[in-house]
Design a protein around this motif. Sequence first.
Motif, PDB file in Angstrom:
ATOM      1  N   LEU A  72       0.815  -1.218   0.000  1.00  0.00           N
ATOM      2  CA  LEU A  72       0.000   0.000   0.000  1.00  0.00           C
ATOM      3  C   LEU A  72       0.848   1.267   0.000  1.00  0.00           C
ATOM      4  O   LEU A  72       0.308   2.373   0.002  1.00  0.00           O
ATOM      5  CB  LEU A  72      -0.936  -0.011   1.207  1.00  0.00           C
ATOM      6  CG  LEU A  72      -1.927  -1.181   1.241  1.00  0.00           C
ATOM      7  CD1 LEU A  72      -2.716  -1.182   2.540  1.00  0.00           C
ATOM      8  CD2 LEU A  72      -2.877  -1.117   0.043  1.00  0.00           C
ATOM      9  N   GLU A  98      -3.203   3.540  -3.346  1.00  0.00           N
ATOM     10  CA  GLU A  98      -3.541   2.305  -4.063  1.00  0.00           C
ATOM     11  C   GLU A  98      -2.941   2.383  -5.461  1.00  0.00           C
ATOM     12  O   GLU A  98      -3.580   2.857  -6.395  1.00  0.00           O
ATOM     13  CB  GLU A  98      -5.059   2.143  -4.125  1.00  0.00           C
ATOM     14  CG  GLU A  98      -5.706   1.818  -2.783  1.00  0.00           C
ATOM     15  CD  GLU A  98      -5.630   0.331  -2.444  1.00  0.00           C
ATOM     16  OE1 GLU A  98      -4.972  -0.408  -3.188  1.00  0.00           O
ATOM     17  OE2 GLU A  98      -6.229  -0.069  -1.433  1.00  0.00           O
ATOM     18  N   ASN A 120      -7.160  -2.546  -9.686  1.00  0.00           N
ATOM     19  CA  ASN A 120      -8.152  -3.331  -8.935  1.00  0.00           C
ATOM     20  C   ASN A 120      -8.010  -4.830  -9.218  1.00  0.00           C
ATOM     21  O   ASN A 120      -8.142  -5.658  -8.312  1.00  0.00           O
ATOM     22  CB  ASN A 120      -9.564  -2.867  -9.291  1.00  0.00           C
ATOM     23  CG  ASN A 120      -9.854  -1.472  -8.759  1.00  0.00           C
ATOM     24  OD1 ASN A 120      -9.239  -1.035  -7.784  1.00  0.00           O
ATOM     25  ND2 ASN A 120     -10.777  -0.769  -9.398  1.00  0.00           N
ATOM     26  N   SER A 140      -5.019  -6.121  -7.276  1.00  0.00           N
ATOM     27  CA  SER A 140      -5.332  -6.151  -5.843  1.00  0.00           C
ATOM     28  C   SER A 140      -6.223  -7.334  -5.497  1.00  0.00           C
ATOM     29  O   SER A 140      -6.021  -8.004  -4.468  1.00  0.00           O
ATOM     30  CB  SER A 140      -6.011  -4.841  -5.430  1.00  0.00           C
ATOM     31  OG  SER A 140      -5.111  -3.761  -5.515  1.00  0.00           O
TER      32      SER A 140
END
Length: 876
Positions: free
Chosen positions: A720, A729, A733, A736
């Motif tokens: 992070l 971030e 996505n 992650s």
Amino acid sequence: MADTRAPRPSTDEESAPLLQNVSHPDDGPASQHEEPTFFDRLAAVVQEPLSPLTKLLLVATLLFLLLSSIFIGLFAGAQHKINSGSGRGQTTVTATTTATATTTAQVTTTAVSTTTVLIPAPGPTGPPVEPVCISPSCISVASSVLASLDESQDPCENFYDFANGGWLKANPIPSDKGSFGHFEEIALQNRRLLQQILSEDASSHFSAASALASDPYDEVLLKKLRGLYDSCMDEDHLDDLGEAPLRDMAKKIRELFRGKTTVVDAERTAAEKERDRLTATVAYLHSRGVSALFDYSIDGDAGNDPNFMSLWLSQADLGLPSKEYYEEESVVELYRSVLERLLLTLDDEDDSMDVTPEQEPGLVVHEERLRVWPPWPWPPWGDDDDGGEKPENRSQRAKKLSTAIIEFEKKIANASLDLDVLYQDPLATYNPVPFQNVSDSLPGFDFSTYFSAFAPRSFPSTVILTSTTYLSDLSRILNDTDKATLEAYFVTRAGLELAPYLGLDTEAWKAVRSLQEVLSGIKKGAVGDRAEYCIARTESALGFALGRYFVREAFGGASRETATKVITDVIETFKKSLRNLDWMDKESAAGAARKADALRVKVGYPLSPNTEDPRSIANWYARVKINPDTFFENMVSARVADQIRTWLQLGKQRDPEAWEMYASTVNAYYNPPANEIVFPAGILRPPYFHADWPGYMNYGSFGHIASHELTHAFDSAGRLYNQDGKLEEWWTNKTSEGFKVRQKCIVDQFSNYTIDDGKGGEIHVNGNLTSGENIGDSGLIQAYRAWKAQYNDEKEFLLPGLNYTREQMFFISFARSWAQNIKPAAAVARVRTDPHSPNRFRVHGTVSNIPEFAAAFNCSTKAKLNPPQEKRCIFW
């Protein structure tokens, strides 16, 4: 490193005469003197009477031939097993391996010599003999590995005991410790070296100290170091002082809390005066490194500017290691009795009472002095009822207050974040707020005065909170707590933290020690070597100064260069592996590579303060005042100086050369806001590292440490932070989500591991608390790949006496790093408070996720440490 492939003089010398036809000078031409046949010479010899010497030589020759035949047979059998691939498990790893491997080195010369003698012409040959390293460092590490192994264990089922069983049996836990492993063993060796540096008797022949003592700054440093060490070693003087130093501090705490030494405006309200007293008391304790009510640190503003040093406020340390202990009745009762003993011992009143130890058998009072405490009427500032009641029995009041302190700490524990959130969720624990919000959350505390007591020139406008609710909860708790309990809490906080600096015969030392014994599983009454303790205290107080001399003695040659190469090899390997991750897309992989490139790599020793410059270190410790007669005050002085240095960083830019560990420390770390990995010289020693070792040994042990710290940059918390150390971030996505699937896998895996609590029960490892460290350990595969990319069979010698492949030795070297015996009580404390998993599971959990381990040891598909691929938690 010796090259065992070089020709041996004995072989050449023996070959020459056997291959030449040499005539005697008196014999004349060869045509006139026909050479006797072999049978003619044999008949002549048989007809001759045998002398005693001839008989002896004949017997010795026959014995030599017999032994040679046996050894050659053993060597051929062992070589056949290696060539046939049966080099793992209980079938080949037996107790005779050491003898066979050892004799192999001896047979090599005999076999080659004999072959040369008996076979005059070249013929078919077997597989070449692997070269063996016989340098002193290789022989030393080979001996160490052999002693560590327990070859009765199947490495595919119980690799930890296979690699460490011998060491574990040979290194029981000392009675004064709760655990003992390689980390503690090397720390002890380092401290013995430090002890030589600090010894006046040794300085005349100890190079680091004697060679540098002529420098005026080194002279100042050595005087402080030896003064602190000597004050600690003077046990008679410590016992003569008794509790006086700590009692004086307790008296100061009471005076501050009661307002006797606090300058306040007479016009202020009663509530404002109480706030002043509370603020002054907490500031006094914090200035001496004693945690109370809340804690603080100075570090980069990770969400805004990671290099701008800012104030962080967090929850306070508890008297017991974690929340769970407050639910154990036996531990709570012991803790309560310790607090009671401290309150009785640190009382500064002189009025005796009619209660005696005989009336309360469980009560131990230093010198059997019983006095009225606290003074009557209570409280002394007259805010409450002015009295009329009789003084309460002193021991009863101490017992009541000790119970009240525990209830107070339980409330603080309930208001505190769980450790898995505190350690593993940097987003949840980053909450910057304006200063006014902090004051509003805890109105009973004057933060303006508190800050000015530490850093009047760097008043923070923004404060970063690790919890948005803790201060408001603390305010409520304080409002519900009476003043007597608060004062007792502050006194016992100092007692718990500082009593270990007193003499061993003092009641305060014994009280705190009794709690440590139970929580760590230390044998009751067992006290370790005083010199070891005093070295550790000197290191904690003046570690950068001590590190200067440690480095000059223990960190020379090619150590720094070799260690740095291991680290950079691991980093390069990690970057290459990013291209092949199915869960990480190209955008995130490119960002990860940039972060790896941006890492600061620090090896050996700090340059701020500069280990190479005694003036730099002398200035660093200028505020530490050392009096050879007052160990307690010396340690407090070092603590005060440390807090001042900490606060002086506030509002400044991060020092890029600063370290959080000393050069002699046996450890390493990754600092997310600074994006740096740091490896002190103290850990760059066997069994973790040696500049002359074969690569598979260094990469298996130190390479894993390097890859562990590197991987922290991409673990559950480290990922992070971007390449500049800023919280954001920066993964996509998709990436992650892929990471979270693997993180859940490793959380579940380690949550299934359990330890024995020593009471007939089991406690599960907290997979959430340990996930970051477990992911860090998964970086072992990077060290393996880095070794494979840099070395091959021709470049690396095997170690003598070890019948294992290089791949097997790599994993053995890794597992040996984590050898540790630990008592159940210490293991329970570790599971509850330590983000690292127990060492056994650090080994088994890691290798079971690496297919290369199973391949190296030819593990069956049913082996415990060779799970199906779909059940492995593979990140890299």
